[in-house]
Design a protein around this motif. Structure first.
Motif, PDB file in Angstrom:
ATOM      1  N   SER A  94      14.439   7.543   4.269  1.00 12.13           N
ATOM      2  CA  SER A  94      14.863   9.023   4.099  1.00 12.13           C
ATOM      3  C   SER A  94      15.508   9.350   2.736  1.00 12.13           C
ATOM      4  O   SER A  94      16.042   8.415   2.216  1.00 12.13           O
ATOM      5  CB  SER A  94      16.067   9.243   5.247  1.00 12.13           C
ATOM      6  OG  SER A  94      15.791   8.839   6.382  1.00 12.13           O
ATOM      7  N   ILE A  95      15.104  10.505   2.415  1.00 10.58           N
ATOM      8  CA  ILE A  95      15.411  11.064   1.050  1.00 10.58           C
ATOM      9  C   ILE A  95      16.095  12.390   1.425  1.00 10.58           C
ATOM     10  O   ILE A  95      15.886  13.364   2.014  1.00 10.58           O
ATOM     11  CB  ILE A  95      14.420  11.147   0.026  1.00 10.58           C
ATOM     12  CG1 ILE A  95      15.133  11.619  -1.476  1.00 10.58           C
ATOM     13  CG2 ILE A  95      13.312  11.874   0.274  1.00 10.58           C
ATOM     14  CD1 ILE A  95      14.223  11.548  -2.485  1.00 10.58           C
ATOM     15  N   MET A  96      17.569  12.621   0.977  1.00 14.65           N
ATOM     16  CA  MET A  96      18.162  13.853   1.418  1.00 14.65           C
ATOM     17  C   MET A  96      18.626  14.212   0.201  1.00 14.65           C
ATOM     18  O   MET A  96      19.353  13.843  -0.728  1.00 14.65           O
ATOM     19  CB  MET A  96      19.200  13.414   2.770  1.00 14.65           C
ATOM     20  CG  MET A  96      18.482  12.729   3.640  1.00 14.65           C
ATOM     21  SD  MET A  96      19.902  11.732   4.480  1.00 14.65           S
ATOM     22  CE  MET A  96      19.831  10.356   3.598  1.00 14.65           C
ATOM     23  N   ALA A  97      18.907  15.767   0.331  1.00 14.10           N
ATOM     24  CA  ALA A  97      19.781  16.372  -0.592  1.00 14.10           C
ATOM     25  C   ALA A  97      21.281  16.509  -0.143  1.00 14.10           C
ATOM     26  O   ALA A  97      21.659  16.666   1.230  1.00 14.10           O
ATOM     27  CB  ALA A  97      19.233  17.943  -0.940  1.00 14.10           C
ATOM     28  N   ILE A  98      22.228  16.444  -0.960  1.00 17.74           N
ATOM     29  CA  ILE A  98      23.627  16.544  -0.390  1.00 17.74           C
ATOM     30  C   ILE A  98      24.130  17.939  -0.570  1.00 17.74           C
ATOM     31  O   ILE A  98      24.302  18.326  -1.908  1.00 17.74           O
ATOM     32  CB  ILE A  98      24.508  15.477  -1.005  1.00 17.74           C
ATOM     33  CG1 ILE A  98      24.035  14.140  -0.816  1.00 17.74           C
ATOM     34  CG2 ILE A  98      25.947  15.596  -0.701  1.00 17.74           C
ATOM     35  CD1 ILE A  98      24.759  13.032  -1.403  1.00 17.74           C
ATOM     36  N   SER A 156      31.846  10.271   5.510  1.00 22.11           N
ATOM     37  CA  SER A 156      32.180   9.945   4.344  1.00 22.11           C
ATOM     38  C   SER A 156      31.803  11.133   3.036  1.00 22.11           C
ATOM     39  O   SER A 156      32.368  10.920   2.085  1.00 22.11           O
ATOM     40  CB  SER A 156      30.926   8.703   3.763  1.00 22.11           C
ATOM     41  OG  SER A 156      29.629   9.310   3.754  1.00 22.11           O
ATOM     42  N   HIS A 157      31.378  12.227   3.701  1.00 27.16           N
ATOM     43  CA  HIS A 157      31.031  13.344   2.869  1.00 27.16           C
ATOM     44  C   HIS A 157      31.464  14.794   3.568  1.00 27.16           C
ATOM     45  O   HIS A 157      30.851  15.456   4.052  1.00 27.16           O
ATOM     46  CB  HIS A 157      29.656  13.655   2.343  1.00 27.16           C
ATOM     47  CG  HIS A 157      29.311  12.320   1.485  1.00 27.16           C
ATOM     48  ND1 HIS A 157      29.065  11.056   2.062  1.00 27.16           N
ATOM     49  CD2 HIS A 157      28.808  12.494   0.369  1.00 27.16           C
ATOM     50  CE1 HIS A 157      28.504  10.383   1.038  1.00 27.16           C
ATOM     51  NE2 HIS A 157      28.455  11.244   0.075  1.00 27.16           N
ATOM     52  N   PRO A 158      32.723  14.877   3.769  1.00 30.38           N
ATOM     53  CA  PRO A 158      33.532  16.160   4.388  1.00 30.38           C
ATOM     54  C   PRO A 158      33.033  17.348   3.638  1.00 30.38           C
ATOM     55  O   PRO A 158      32.987  17.407   2.335  1.00 30.38           O
ATOM     56  CB  PRO A 158      35.178  15.793   4.380  1.00 30.38           C
ATOM     57  CG  PRO A 158      35.180  14.803   3.107  1.00 30.38           C
ATOM     58  CD  PRO A 158      34.010  13.859   3.079  1.00 30.38           C
ATOM     59  N   GLY A 159      32.731  18.294   4.687  1.00 30.49           N
ATOM     60  CA  GLY A 159      32.255  19.565   3.761  1.00 30.49           C
ATOM     61  C   GLY A 159      30.933  19.637   3.356  1.00 30.49           C
ATOM     62  O   GLY A 159      30.487  20.594   2.739  1.00 30.49           O
ATOM     63  N   LYS A 160      30.213  18.491   3.268  1.00 33.36           N
ATOM     64  CA  LYS A 160      28.720  18.448   2.783  1.00 33.36           C
ATOM     65  C   LYS A 160      27.888  18.763   4.122  1.00 33.36           C
ATOM     66  O   LYS A 160      28.160  18.075   5.016  1.00 33.36           O
ATOM     67  CB  LYS A 160      28.730  17.195   2.060  1.00 33.36           C
ATOM     68  CG  LYS A 160      29.564  17.068   0.908  1.00 33.36           C
ATOM     69  CD  LYS A 160      29.433  18.166  -0.264  1.00 33.36           C
ATOM     70  CE  LYS A 160      30.343  17.830  -1.273  1.00 33.36           C
ATOM     71  NZ  LYS A 160      30.454  18.956  -2.410  1.00 33.36           N
ATOM     72  N   THR A 161      26.581  18.882   3.729  1.00 34.58           N
ATOM     73  CA  THR A 161      25.606  18.714   4.630  1.00 34.58           C
ATOM     74  C   THR A 161      24.330  17.760   4.199  1.00 34.58           C
ATOM     75  O   THR A 161      24.125  18.028   2.855  1.00 34.58           O
ATOM     76  CB  THR A 161      24.918  19.953   5.137  1.00 34.58           C
ATOM     77  OG1 THR A 161      26.024  20.675   5.917  1.00 34.58           O
ATOM     78  CG2 THR A 161      23.669  19.756   6.006  1.00 34.58           C
ATOM     79  N   LEU A 162      23.931  16.811   4.877  1.00 30.21           N
ATOM     80  CA  LEU A 162      22.565  16.172   4.176  1.00 30.21           C
ATOM     81  C   LEU A 162      21.570  16.643   4.896  1.00 30.21           C
ATOM     82  O   LEU A 162      21.347  16.862   6.066  1.00 30.21           O
ATOM     83  CB  LEU A 162      22.845  14.704   4.266  1.00 30.21           C
ATOM     84  CG  LEU A 162      23.591  13.617   3.563  1.00 30.21           C
ATOM     85  CD1 LEU A 162      24.936  14.111   3.596  1.00 30.21           C
ATOM     86  CD2 LEU A 162      23.361  12.150   4.141  1.00 30.21           C
TER      87      LEU A 162
END
Length: 197
Positions: A94-98, A156-162
C-alpha cells in the motif's frame, strides 16, 4: 585537426553518459490514486528501502511513528483526490497520502467507497477498482491482479486521514473438490451400494 574535433566530442559524450539508464521517477499521484498497475508499484520498494533513492525521488525519510508503515515528507506537495498532501506512507503493498482531514467520511462518500469500520475511534472504507486474471511471466502461474482504493484513520496520526491504494497479486480461490465420478471403482472393503449413497 578539425577532423579530430567530432571524434573527440563523441568520445567525451560517451564518457560522460551514465553507465546505466536511470529508473524514471515515481508517479506518486498516479500510484496513490490507483491509476497504476502492480508492475508499476514494484518500483516503489527499492526506492523506499534506499534513502539515497528516496531523496532522488523527492522523498525525505522521517522517523517511524507507526511500526507498520514508513513515512516520507515530499520535497514538493502533490494533489491527490482533490486534496493537498505533503506526506506519504508506504506499508507493504500500500502507498498512501497522509491528508489533513479529521473526518474522512465526506471524501469516502465522494469516492463511492464502502464502509468497513465506522466508529468514533476508527474509520476504514474501500473499494476494489481492478480484479483481473494475469499470468506470472516468470513462472507461468495464474494470478489475480487486485487494485484497491481505501481510506482509513490510525491512532498514531490523530486528525489525519490516510488515503491511497493497495496493489497485490493473489492466487485464485481454490476450486471445490469435484465430486467423485459415478463410474469410479469403490475402495476395497466398501459396500458398492453404500458408496453410491
Amino acid at each position: 585537426m578539425t577532423s579530430l574535433r567530432p571524434a573527440c566530442l563523441a568520445l567525451l559524450a560517451a564518457l560522460s553518459a551514465p553507465a546505466f539508464a536511470e529508473a524514471p521517477p515515481l508517479d506518486l499521484p498516479a500510484l496513490i490514486e490507483c491509476r497504476q498497475r502492480v508492475s508499476d508499484y514494484e518500483a516503489v520498494a527499492p526506492v523506499v528501502a534506499d534513502p539515497l533513492k528516496a531523496v532522488a525521488n523527492g522523498l525525505q525519510p522521517l522517523p517511524q511513528t507507526n511500526q507498520f508503515m514508513t513515512e516520507f515528507r515530499l520535497a514538493a506537495p502533490i494533489t491527490v483526490f482533490g486534496e493537498r498532501a505533503e506526506y506519504i506512507a508506504v506499508a507493504g503493498a500500500s502507498i498512501m497520502a497522509i491528508l489533513d482531514l479529521a473526518d474522512p467520511r465526506p471524501l469516502a462518500k465522494r469516492l463511492a467507497l464502502e464502509d468497513g469500520v465506522d466508529t468514533p475511534r476508527k474509520f476504514m472504507a474501500g473499494r476494489e477498482l481492478v480484479s483481473r486474471d494475469v499470468t506470472d511471466p516468470r513462472t507461468g502461474e495464474a494470478l489475480i491482479e487486485s487494485v484497491i482504493l481505501s481510506l482509513s484513520t490510525v491512532n498514531s496520526h490523530p486528525g489525519k486521514t490516510l488515503a491511497g491504494c493497495t496493489y497485490s497479486l493473489d492466487l485464485p480461490p481454490e476450486e471445490e473438490t469435484p465430486p467423485a465420478s459415478p463410474t469410479a471403482a469403490p475402495s476395497p472393503g466398501v459396500n458398492p451400494a453404500a458408496a453410491r449413497r
